[in-house]
Design a protein around this motif. Structure first.
Motif, PDB file in Angstrom:
ATOM      1  N   PRO A 160       0.802  -1.237   0.000  1.00 52.04           N
ATOM      2  CA  PRO A 160       0.000   0.000   0.000  1.00 52.04           C
ATOM      3  C   PRO A 160       0.830   1.279   0.000  1.00 52.04           C
ATOM      4  CG  PRO A 160       0.045  -0.938   2.192  1.00 52.04           C
ATOM      5  CD  PRO A 160       0.795  -1.905   1.316  1.00 52.04           C
ATOM      6  N   VAL A 161       2.141   1.181   0.264  1.00 52.40           N
ATOM      7  CA  VAL A 161       2.970   2.390   0.419  1.00 52.40           C
ATOM      8  C   VAL A 161       2.926   3.302  -0.811  1.00 52.40           C
ATOM      9  CG1 VAL A 161       5.332   3.249   0.747  1.00 52.40           C
ATOM     10  CG2 VAL A 161       4.454   1.398   2.199  1.00 52.40           C
ATOM     11  N   PRO A 162       3.080   2.779  -2.057  1.00 52.32           N
ATOM     12  CA  PRO A 162       3.003   3.681  -3.218  1.00 52.32           C
ATOM     13  C   PRO A 162       1.682   4.437  -3.300  1.00 52.32           C
ATOM     14  CG  PRO A 162       3.883   1.558  -3.876  1.00 52.32           C
ATOM     15  CD  PRO A 162       3.409   1.406  -2.466  1.00 52.32           C
ATOM     16  N   PHE A 163       0.567   3.774  -2.946  1.00 45.28           N
ATOM     17  CA  PHE A 163      -0.746   4.425  -2.982  1.00 45.28           C
ATOM     18  C   PHE A 163      -0.819   5.542  -1.940  1.00 45.28           C
ATOM     19  CE2 PHE A 163      -1.468   0.035  -4.410  1.00 45.28           C
ATOM     20  CZ  PHE A 163      -2.091   0.259  -5.630  1.00 45.28           C
ATOM     21  N   LEU A 164      -0.293   5.266  -0.757  1.00 46.71           N
ATOM     22  CA  LEU A 164      -0.335   6.254   0.326  1.00 46.71           C
ATOM     23  C   LEU A 164       0.550   7.462   0.013  1.00 46.71           C
ATOM     24  CD1 LEU A 164      -0.196   3.822   3.386  1.00 46.71           C
ATOM     25  CD2 LEU A 164      -2.202   4.995   2.468  1.00 46.71           C
ATOM     26  N   LEU A 165       1.753   7.185  -0.523  1.00 42.73           N
ATOM     27  CA  LEU A 165       2.653   8.285  -0.887  1.00 42.73           C
ATOM     28  C   LEU A 165       2.038   9.148  -1.994  1.00 42.73           C
ATOM     29  CD1 LEU A 165       6.181   6.574  -0.829  1.00 42.73           C
ATOM     30  CD2 LEU A 165       5.218   8.128   0.866  1.00 42.73           C
ATOM     31  N   SER A 166       1.431   8.501  -2.970  1.00 41.20           N
ATOM     32  CA  SER A 166       0.826   9.266  -4.074  1.00 41.20           C
ATOM     33  C   SER A 166      -0.301  10.147  -3.560  1.00 41.20           C
ATOM     34  CB  SER A 166       0.304   8.329  -5.175  1.00 41.20           C
ATOM     35  OG  SER A 166      -0.840   7.619  -4.741  1.00 41.20           O
TER      36      SER A 166
ATOM     37  N   SER B  33       4.123   0.391   7.993  1.00 42.46           N
ATOM     38  CA  SER B  33       5.127   1.361   8.428  1.00 42.46           C
ATOM     39  C   SER B  33       5.746   2.090   7.241  1.00 42.46           C
ATOM     40  CB  SER B  33       6.228   0.634   9.222  1.00 42.46           C
ATOM     41  OG  SER B  33       7.260   1.525   9.548  1.00 42.46           O
ATOM     42  N   ILE B  34       5.755   3.413   7.336  1.00 42.07           N
ATOM     43  CA  ILE B  34       6.484   4.245   6.362  1.00 42.07           C
ATOM     44  C   ILE B  34       7.526   5.007   7.172  1.00 42.07           C
ATOM     45  CG2 ILE B  34       6.371   6.069   4.620  1.00 42.07           C
ATOM     46  CD1 ILE B  34       3.418   5.384   4.219  1.00 42.07           C
ATOM     47  N   SER B  35       8.780   4.598   7.072  1.00 42.47           N
ATOM     48  CA  SER B  35       9.823   5.217   7.894  1.00 42.47           C
ATOM     49  C   SER B  35      10.111   6.643   7.433  1.00 42.47           C
ATOM     50  CB  SER B  35      11.110   4.395   7.840  1.00 42.47           C
ATOM     51  OG  SER B  35      11.719   4.525   6.569  1.00 42.47           O
TER      52      SER B  35
ATOM     53  N   SER C 246       0.389  18.546   7.576  1.00 45.68           N
ATOM     54  CA  SER C 246      -0.560  17.816   8.429  1.00 45.68           C
ATOM     55  C   SER C 246      -1.083  16.571   7.725  1.00 45.68           C
ATOM     56  CB  SER C 246      -1.736  18.730   8.794  1.00 45.68           C
ATOM     57  OG  SER C 246      -1.294  19.848   9.514  1.00 45.68           O
ATOM     58  N   ALA C 247      -1.326  16.678   6.402  1.00 42.70           N
ATOM     59  CA  ALA C 247      -1.834  15.521   5.650  1.00 42.70           C
ATOM     60  C   ALA C 247      -0.852  14.354   5.726  1.00 42.70           C
ATOM     61  CB  ALA C 247      -2.086  15.920   4.196  1.00 42.70           C
ATOM     62  N   ASN C 248       0.448  14.638   5.668  1.00 44.20           N
ATOM     63  CA  ASN C 248       1.473  13.589   5.761  1.00 44.20           C
ATOM     64  C   ASN C 248       1.352  12.832   7.082  1.00 44.20           C
ATOM     65  OD1 ASN C 248       2.143  15.569   3.878  1.00 44.20           O
ATOM     66  ND2 ASN C 248       4.319  15.412   4.200  1.00 44.20           N
ATOM     67  N   VAL C 249       1.266  13.593   8.161  1.00 39.43           N
ATOM     68  CA  VAL C 249       1.206  13.005   9.505  1.00 39.43           C
ATOM     69  C   VAL C 249      -0.054  12.148   9.656  1.00 39.43           C
ATOM     70  CG1 VAL C 249       1.104  13.514  11.978  1.00 39.43           C
ATOM     71  CG2 VAL C 249       2.541  14.909  10.480  1.00 39.43           C
ATOM     72  N   VAL C 250      -1.179  12.642   9.145  1.00 40.98           N
ATOM     73  CA  VAL C 250      -2.458  11.932   9.263  1.00 40.98           C
ATOM     74  C   VAL C 250      -2.413  10.601   8.510  1.00 40.98           C
ATOM     75  CG1 VAL C 250      -4.897  12.000   8.589  1.00 40.98           C
ATOM     76  CG2 VAL C 250      -3.862  13.976   9.695  1.00 40.98           C
ATOM     77  N   VAL C 251      -1.950  10.625   7.256  1.00 46.92           N
ATOM     78  CA  VAL C 251      -1.906   9.397   6.441  1.00 46.92           C
ATOM     79  C   VAL C 251      -0.968   8.369   7.063  1.00 46.92           C
ATOM     80  CG1 VAL C 251      -1.217   8.419   4.202  1.00 46.92           C
ATOM     81  CG2 VAL C 251      -2.526  10.554   4.287  1.00 46.92           C
ATOM     82  N   ILE C 252       0.200   8.803   7.483  1.00 44.33           N
ATOM     83  CA  ILE C 252       1.173   7.878   8.086  1.00 44.33           C
ATOM     84  C   ILE C 252       0.624   7.304   9.398  1.00 44.33           C
ATOM     85  CG2 ILE C 252       3.474   7.740   9.160  1.00 44.33           C
ATOM     86  CD1 ILE C 252       4.380   9.779   6.987  1.00 44.33           C
ATOM     87  N   GLY C 253      -0.106   8.132  10.147  1.00 44.92           N
ATOM     88  CA  GLY C 253      -0.717   7.678  11.399  1.00 44.92           C
ATOM     89  C   GLY C 253      -1.775   6.620  11.162  1.00 44.92           C
ATOM     90  N   ILE C 254      -2.630   6.821  10.155  1.00 42.63           N
ATOM     91  CA  ILE C 254      -3.666   5.831   9.812  1.00 42.63           C
ATOM     92  C   ILE C 254      -3.008   4.521   9.368  1.00 42.63           C
ATOM     93  CG2 ILE C 254      -5.542   5.272   8.206  1.00 42.63           C
ATOM     94  CD1 ILE C 254      -6.207   8.291   8.153  1.00 42.63           C
TER      95      ILE C 254
END
Length: 425
Positions: free
Chosen positions: A133-139, A394-396, A379-387
């Protein structure tokens, strides 16, 4: 005079340090700093309205009310399911379509709300496809930050810039819109080249995915059909009024508050339900910050810094490049809201020596796209990584940094090039 200057700098730096440290909530840090500024009369009480940017605060408040009311109808879940079905089981199409939807929605609504609603659906689809799922979340993160740069209401820095400069909704759309469009295409191509091989599924697997997603009923996501229709109508009306607000002689904040009043009156939703969901800490953070930066203006420090910069920068083009890259790199490290609040009066003071209109676009470009640089830059970065973390994904920090900085440098580089093409060196 030296005492007040030193105190203003000390309060500013200590507040900034507390914001970065995050052990004290940033709203509390900003309010405490503002209290010191007012208590010591660096900014006299009667001058507070001069520095307190109510246009920004009321615009944010109005849009928060509209979004929180529309959210109760299931509108955003409906959009997510429709998007998933359009992808027809193709992982690449899912990545592209969700990125486009995220960018478009983020251009008109709050980025955090957008990713809060779309991230669970993305994770569900990735799980169905048995893909990383990491590529989808990063995009999704990159698209929210890039898309937010396109309009006056897309990202708080743009709201602040518009309030300070008098630039209209259409000004942002006509200047930043093309840059965002080109940057979105480049970003998607980069993601495809980097992650494309891992986003392929066999035809029989794709067919299973199509059947599973097809079983999802977007109509069932609509919790209140009446509120759903009223939310769409109100959002369309507000966006239309943003397009023509300069012709009507109305401030964007007035339109946002009018839209908020319409949806609350029309929907008959209990106002306490909606008002308690407004991000009050964010609004108090803005208020405190405006007063702290006002102290730097009041003591003449901003004017001195502007004079120093102008002595080394001889053309608008040079200033544009400097501001865009400084804002982008700094925004990857610190919150882009206090950064923007600090740079706005600096640019205003530079107006004594050069045309500063292109500098507003440089600031918008750097402050918004700089959010892609690190995992904590927006803020969007923090929220997505938190979810994602709650789902065991994990996204380091370093993993994000490698991709985020690449996206930052390419998109800002292209944006600066286009601004120079628009306005010249």
């Amino acid at each position: 005079m030296l005492y007040t200057e030193l105190l203003a700098i000390a309060v500013f730096l200590i507040t900034y340090a507390l914001i970065i440290d995050e052990r004290i909530h940033r709203a509390v840090a900003a309010m405490a700093g503002a209290a010191v500024i007012v208590f010591t009369q660096i900014v006299p009480w009667e001058k507070i309205p001069e520095y307190l940017d109510l246009g920004t605060i009321f615009l944010l408040m109005g849009m928060m009310i509209i979004v929180n009311t529309a959210r109760k109808s299931g509108l955003f879940e409906y959009i997510a399911i429709r998007t998933a079905k359009l992808a027809n089981g193709s992982p690449i199409k899912v990545l592209i379509l969700f990125s486009i939807v995220t960018a478009v929605v983020s251009a008109f609504l709050d980025n955090v709300t957008t990713v809060l609603l779309l991230t669970p659906m993305l994770l569900y689809i990735a799980k169905l496809m048995k893909l990383n799922p990491v590529p989808f979340l990063l995009s999704e993160i990159f698209a929210s930050n890039v898309g937010g740069a396109a309009t006056l209401i897309g990202d708080p820095p743009n709201i602040m810039i518009a309030s300070a400069s008098g630039l209209t909704f259409n000004d942002f759309l006509m200047t930043m819109g093309p840059i965002v469009l080109v940057d979105m295409v480049i970003m998607l191509v980069m993601l495809y080249l980097i992650y494309g091989k891992g986003l392929r599924v066999r035809p029989e697997e794709q067919q299973k995915i199509v059947q599973t997603i097809g079983a999802l009923d977007e109509r069932a996501a609509i919790l209140d059909r009446s509120l759903f229709n009223k939310s769409i109508a109100t959002i369309l009306l507000v966006v239309f009024l943003f397009f023509i607000h300069s012709s009507l002689g109305l401030e964007p904040a007035i339109i946002a508050l009018t839209g908020a009043a319409i949806i609350l009156l029309w929907s008959r939703v209990q106002p306490d339900e909606i008002l308690e969901k407004i991000e009050w800490p964010a609004l108090f953070f803005f208020g405190g910050l405006f007063i702290i930066v006002g102290a730097l203006v009041e003591t003449g420090l901003i004017a001195q810094i502007a004079g120093f910069v102008i002595s080394y920068v001889h053309t608008t083009g040079e200033a544009m490049v400097l501001i865009a890259w400084f804002a982008a790199i700094a925004s990857a490290i610190v919150d882009n809201i206090p950064l923007t609040a600090t740079l706005i009066p600096l640019i205003q003071d530079m107006g004594m020596a050069m045309d500063i209109k292109p500098l507003w676009w440089a600031l918008s470009l750097g402050a918004c796209l700089g959010g892609n640089g690190t995992a904590i830059a927006a803020s969007a970065n923090v929220v997505v990584i938190g979810i994602a973390e709650r789902e065991g994904i994990s996204i380091s920090f370093m993993e994000f940094l490698k991709m985020g900085m690449l996206i930052l440098f390419v998109t800002v580089g292209v944006g600066v090039g286009m601004l120079l093409l628009f306005f010249g060196w």
